[in-house]
Design a protein around this motif. Sequence first.
Motif: not given
Length: 253
Positions: A69, A71, A73-74, A152, A175, A206
């Motif tokens: 996805h 976001h 941090d990914h 999510h 996530d 989460h």
Amino acid sequence: MPTSQEGVKLDVTILGSSDAFCSGGHPHATYLVETRQAIVLVDCGPTVLLALKRQAVDTASIDFVVISHMHGDHFAGLPFLLLEYIWERPRTRPLLVLGPRGIRDRVWALMHALYPDIIPDTLAFTLEFIELEPERPATIADVEIYPVRVPHQDEDVSLAVRFMAGGKQLLYSGDSPWDDRFINLARGVDLFLCECTAYDEPMGRHIQWTTLKPLLPRLECRRLVLIHLGREMRAHCAELGVECATEGLKIRC
Ligand SMILES: [Zn+2]
Ligand SMILES: [Zn+2]
């Protein structure tokens, strides 16, 4: 020496096991999946180059990338990976990036935001994007990819992904809050990398440990490893009785 396992390979290396906050000093979500025919980067957090080089993974070895996805941090490590391929480890063979709908535009928007002045007019390698549609399998080399939408995000699509190669199976939650479909998806898989960001306090969309713990007997996977660990989770890892991911952990499915 030939064994009954010959021809079977699905190895997973944890390169980054933290949540968005690099809790405990760990890199963002990044995993390496190796099969007979492919080396796959699964998620690509902003710390991706640190995570790869700390584990002595040759960046040039990556065949394709799967993003769960969009976001930061990914997927926000993709511009750094591309930078690596443009300048530091020049790439000529194609790079394939698979991810949720809109992946191509988001990656290029990010690239233009971060390095508008140094992107070459043309890349020396073909950069190709494939949009993953939930519940529509895709096959790249010997890797079968089965994406499932998880709750999510609302507008953007977040995916959990099941990987299959050589008869072995890995389920990656991406996530997600707890979703009962994980029980079916995890049944019989060799490894379930399940996010568990929070310990006993809810944290966004989460999974938290106190939700997951009573469900553990229903998870019929061969091995469960908790990932995307937040600060409180990391602090409690030693006492949970369930394996928590850390960088360098290599799992042969
Ligand atoms: Zn995350
Ligand atoms: Zn997320």
